[in-house]
Scaffold this motif. Structure first.
Motif, PDB file in Angstrom:
ATOM      1  N   CYS A  34      44.579  58.998  58.186  1.00 48.65           N
ATOM      2  CA  CYS A  34      43.263  59.277  57.459  1.00 48.65           C
ATOM      3  C   CYS A  34      42.731  58.018  56.577  1.00 48.65           C
ATOM      4  O   CYS A  34      43.606  57.555  55.855  1.00 48.65           O
ATOM      5  CB  CYS A  34      43.630  60.506  56.278  1.00 48.65           C
ATOM      6  N   GLU A  35      41.519  57.838  56.687  1.00 44.86           N
ATOM      7  CA  GLU A  35      40.928  57.037  55.722  1.00 44.86           C
ATOM      8  C   GLU A  35      40.299  57.752  54.307  1.00 44.86           C
ATOM      9  O   GLU A  35      39.606  58.779  54.328  1.00 44.86           O
ATOM     10  CB  GLU A  35      39.461  56.399  55.971  1.00 44.86           C
ATOM     11  N   GLU A  42      41.227  52.316  47.961  1.00 43.90           N
ATOM     12  CA  GLU A  42      41.018  52.603  49.477  1.00 43.90           C
ATOM     13  C   GLU A  42      42.485  53.046  49.915  1.00 43.90           C
ATOM     14  O   GLU A  42      43.168  52.149  49.453  1.00 43.90           O
ATOM     15  CB  GLU A  42      40.606  51.348  50.208  1.00 43.90           C
ATOM     16  N   ILE A  43      42.570  54.069  50.473  1.00 44.40           N
ATOM     17  CA  ILE A  43      43.937  54.471  51.067  1.00 44.40           C
ATOM     18  C   ILE A  43      43.981  54.772  52.400  1.00 44.40           C
ATOM     19  O   ILE A  43      42.892  54.836  53.084  1.00 44.40           O
ATOM     20  CB  ILE A  43      44.415  55.858  50.320  1.00 44.40           C
ATOM     21  N   ASP A  48      49.954  56.426  51.071  1.00 41.80           N
ATOM     22  CA  ASP A  48      48.998  55.846  50.003  1.00 41.80           C
ATOM     23  C   ASP A  48      48.556  56.835  49.010  1.00 41.80           C
ATOM     24  O   ASP A  48      48.395  56.809  47.974  1.00 41.80           O
ATOM     25  CB  ASP A  48      47.732  55.249  50.700  1.00 41.80           C
ATOM     26  N   PHE A  49      48.261  58.123  49.854  1.00 43.29           N
ATOM     27  CA  PHE A  49      47.502  59.154  49.184  1.00 43.29           C
ATOM     28  C   PHE A  49      48.737  59.528  47.984  1.00 43.29           C
ATOM     29  O   PHE A  49      48.356  59.898  46.639  1.00 43.29           O
ATOM     30  CB  PHE A  49      46.897  60.383  49.867  1.00 43.29           C
ATOM     31  N   LEU A  50      49.894  59.767  48.358  1.00 43.36           N
ATOM     32  CA  LEU A  50      51.042  60.594  47.504  1.00 43.36           C
ATOM     33  C   LEU A  50      51.154  59.322  46.432  1.00 43.36           C
ATOM     34  O   LEU A  50      51.391  59.639  45.314  1.00 43.36           O
ATOM     35  CB  LEU A  50      52.049  60.586  48.323  1.00 43.36           C
ATOM     36  N   ALA A  51      51.045  57.965  46.488  1.00 48.72           N
ATOM     37  CA  ALA A  51      51.115  57.147  45.689  1.00 48.72           C
ATOM     38  C   ALA A  51      50.168  57.163  44.556  1.00 48.72           C
ATOM     39  O   ALA A  51      50.515  56.997  43.318  1.00 48.72           O
ATOM     40  CB  ALA A  51      51.503  55.806  46.223  1.00 48.72           C
ATOM     41  N   ALA A  52      49.007  57.350  44.833  1.00 49.89           N
ATOM     42  CA  ALA A  52      47.729  57.521  44.121  1.00 49.89           C
ATOM     43  C   ALA A  52      47.860  58.831  43.334  1.00 49.89           C
ATOM     44  O   ALA A  52      47.597  58.827  41.997  1.00 49.89           O
ATOM     45  CB  ALA A  52      46.479  57.384  44.811  1.00 49.89           C
ATOM     46  N   ARG A  53      48.243  59.873  44.116  1.00 51.30           N
ATOM     47  CA  ARG A  53      48.289  61.078  43.185  1.00 51.30           C
ATOM     48  C   ARG A  53      49.586  60.986  42.379  1.00 51.30           C
ATOM     49  O   ARG A  53      49.031  61.520  41.120  1.00 51.30           O
ATOM     50  CB  ARG A  53      48.707  62.081  44.344  1.00 51.30           C
ATOM     51  N   ALA A  54      50.516  60.313  42.347  1.00 49.15           N
ATOM     52  CA  ALA A  54      51.647  60.207  41.507  1.00 49.15           C
ATOM     53  C   ALA A  54      51.228  59.569  40.368  1.00 49.15           C
ATOM     54  O   ALA A  54      51.387  59.878  39.165  1.00 49.15           O
ATOM     55  CB  ALA A  54      52.791  59.437  42.313  1.00 49.15           C
ATOM     56  N   THR A  55      50.471  58.481  40.520  1.00 46.97           N
ATOM     57  CA  THR A  55      49.786  57.756  39.273  1.00 46.97           C
ATOM     58  C   THR A  55      48.950  58.739  38.293  1.00 46.97           C
ATOM     59  O   THR A  55      49.254  58.832  37.207  1.00 46.97           O
ATOM     60  CB  THR A  55      49.095  56.655  39.637  1.00 46.97           C
ATOM     61  N   LEU A  56      48.205  59.490  39.033  1.00 52.03           N
ATOM     62  CA  LEU A  56      47.055  60.554  38.266  1.00 52.03           C
ATOM     63  C   LEU A  56      48.191  61.421  37.649  1.00 52.03           C
ATOM     64  O   LEU A  56      47.908  61.858  36.402  1.00 52.03           O
ATOM     65  CB  LEU A  56      46.323  61.026  39.230  1.00 52.03           C
TER      66      LEU A  56
END
Length: 135
Positions: A34-35, A42-43, A48-56
């Motif tokens: 998934c883009e 950009e993930i 990649d998404f889970l890492a960005a979510r963890a930051t938030l």
């Protein structure tokens, strides 16, 4: 899938991924390639998404999303949402302000065969960061 089914997947995404914090839902709904086009990021795929979510979620441990409106046409679903939380973590690159934060955004999702294959988020991240760092 039908427009009602895609709308239900989008609603499930926001409720389970963000409010319930169910990481398994990310892997169930998001296609492995998934883009994702997020504010400043950009993930590609669930990791990649889970890492960005963890930051938030580290920055806003009490983060909650409310789906305000959903519109679907074919494989595309647009979701208007609002979010709030208290800035208690340092993962955004600066000390926790302990300030409440509220913001609104729109996410456009494209589904194919019951999986999200593309997503675009639009919200004013810059303004939020300025407010949290203001004296």
């Amino acid at each position: 899938m039908s427009e009602p089914e895609n709308s239900a997947l989008a609603r499930r995404w926001f409720e389970e991924v963000w409010n319930v914090r169910r990481a398994e839902t990310v892997r169930e709904i998001m296609d492995p390639v998934c883009e994702g086009h997020m504010e400043g990021l950009e993930i590609c795929g669930p990791d990649d998404f889970l890492a960005a979510r963890a930051t938030l979620l580290e920055a806003f441990p009490d983060f909650r999303v409310t789906v305000e409106s959903v519109i679907a046409e074919g494989d595309d679903v647009a979701v208007r949402w609002s979010a709030n939380g208290t800035h208690r973590g340092e993962s955004l690159g600066f000390a926790a302000s302990n300030r409440p934060a509220a913001f609104r955004g729109i996410t456009w999702m494209t589904f194919r065969d019951g999986r999200m294959v593309r997503g675009w988020d639009a919200w004013n991240q810059g303004r939020l960061l300025q407010e949290l760092q203001a004296p």
